[in-house]
Structure formats: C-alpha cells, structure tokens
Design an enzyme around this catalytic site. Structure first.
Site, PDB file in Angstrom:
ATOM      1  N   GLN A 164       0.843  -1.202   0.000  1.00  0.00           N
ATOM      2  CA  GLN A 164       0.000   0.000   0.000  1.00  0.00           C
ATOM      3  C   GLN A 164       0.877   1.251   0.000  1.00  0.00           C
ATOM      4  O   GLN A 164       1.118   1.842   1.047  1.00  0.00           O
ATOM      5  CB  GLN A 164      -0.890  -0.031   1.243  1.00  0.00           C
ATOM      6  CG  GLN A 164      -1.821   1.129   1.382  1.00  0.00           C
ATOM      7  CD  GLN A 164      -3.156   0.875   0.742  1.00  0.00           C
ATOM      8  OE1 GLN A 164      -3.644  -0.232   0.752  1.00  0.00           O
ATOM      9  NE2 GLN A 164      -3.738   1.893   0.184  1.00  0.00           N
ATOM     10  N   PHE A 165       1.361   1.649  -1.171  1.00  0.00           N
ATOM     11  CA  PHE A 165       2.259   2.801  -1.241  1.00  0.00           C
ATOM     12  C   PHE A 165       1.597   4.089  -0.763  1.00  0.00           C
ATOM     13  O   PHE A 165       2.265   5.019  -0.316  1.00  0.00           O
ATOM     14  CB  PHE A 165       2.827   2.977  -2.655  1.00  0.00           C
ATOM     15  CG  PHE A 165       1.864   3.545  -3.654  1.00  0.00           C
ATOM     16  CD1 PHE A 165       1.833   4.916  -3.887  1.00  0.00           C
ATOM     17  CD2 PHE A 165       1.009   2.723  -4.368  1.00  0.00           C
ATOM     18  CE1 PHE A 165       0.945   5.451  -4.809  1.00  0.00           C
ATOM     19  CE2 PHE A 165       0.136   3.245  -5.289  1.00  0.00           C
ATOM     20  CZ  PHE A 165       0.093   4.612  -5.512  1.00  0.00           C
ATOM     21  N   THR A 166       0.279   4.154  -0.813  1.00  0.00           N
ATOM     22  CA  THR A 166      -0.413   5.381  -0.415  1.00  0.00           C
ATOM     23  C   THR A 166      -0.315   5.671   1.077  1.00  0.00           C
ATOM     24  O   THR A 166      -0.675   6.766   1.512  1.00  0.00           O
ATOM     25  CB  THR A 166      -1.897   5.352  -0.841  1.00  0.00           C
ATOM     26  OG1 THR A 166      -2.544   4.249  -0.214  1.00  0.00           O
ATOM     27  CG2 THR A 166      -2.028   5.259  -2.360  1.00  0.00           C
TER      28      THR A 166
END
Length: 150
Positions: free
Chosen positions: A78-80
C-alpha cells in the site's frame, strides 16, 4: 515501514476478478515501504505483528496474538500509506519507495512473516489494482510505523 493493521473475521484480495489471497480470522496488514526501510525494520515489524495481543481471551480481554489463535495474515502492499498531504489537495507519494526497492523488501517481509507465524502468509499482488474485501472485527485498527516505535 508503515502499516495499518485490522483485526478481521475474514479478508481477501482480488486482482482481475481472481482471488490472490484470503484468510479467515486474523490480521489484514496494509504495508507501505519507504527507501529508509531495511532488514531490521522487517524483523522488528514481523515480530510485532505476530505477537500483537489484539484477540480476545476466554474473558474477552485482548490478550492473545494472531499466532495464539492460529489466525492468518493477509499482507497487502500500500504505497499510499506514505502520502504527503501538507501542500494542496493532491497527495504526493515521493516518500514511497519505487518498485526496484520496495518489491525485494515486500518479498522479504512475506518470508519473515511466514517464518514467524509458522505458516504461509496470504498476499495481494505488488503494484496491481487490488480489490480488498474484509469484515473488520471490533473494529480493531492499529497503526504502526517502524520509524517511530512507540
């Protein structure tokens, strides 16, 4: 590494209408990786996740870990989680690692979690457009950042 951990009754990840990972009782772990992360972060975080006492004992007190209840872990990249929102309304993802750094760390995290949990960890597909379905239990949602070990 930054995580959002949710205690779940069930959780699954679907990519292109195919389920890539699913668990019943356990932890859904959303994982963000930044360039400063390393093997020490992986070891510390994995140990923390498998031993985090967020499941109810016989008296209903959160006293048991996912390992104690023979639960599963669903790990989703989950890069966000490293979204910068200080300026303007469009989040910046500059702190999130690019795939050449993040993928090897993500794969190491899968291996370490599987080893510490004593069974395979379910996953999504790194970088894919994933649909996550879950039934949160509690709800219990916890944030952990390896750079601010509180």
């Amino acid at each position: 590494m930054r995580t959002v951990i949710q205690r779940v009754i069930r959780a699954s990840v679907t990519v292109d209408e195919q389920t890539t990972g699913s668990i019943q009782t356990g932890l859904l772990v959303l994982l963000g990786i930044e360039d400063a992360d390393n093997a020490e972060d992986i070891t510390w975080l994995s140990n923390k996740l498998v031993n985090l006492r967020v499941f109810g004992d016989a008296e209903g007190v959160m006293n048991l870990s996912v390992k104690d209840v023979d639960g599963g872990i669903l790990l989703v990249s989950q890069f966000t989680l490293f979204a910068g929102t200080k300026k303007g309304n469009r989040p910046s993802y500059i702190r999130a690692s690019k795939p050449d750094i993040a993928i090897p760390l993500y794969e190491q995290m899968i291996q370490q979690l599987s080893q510490d949990l004593g069974k395979p960890v379910a996953t999504g597909i790194f970088g894919a457009d994933m649909k996550v379905d879950l039934l949160n239990d509690g709800p219990v949602t916890i944030l952990i950042d390896t750079k601010s070990k509180e």
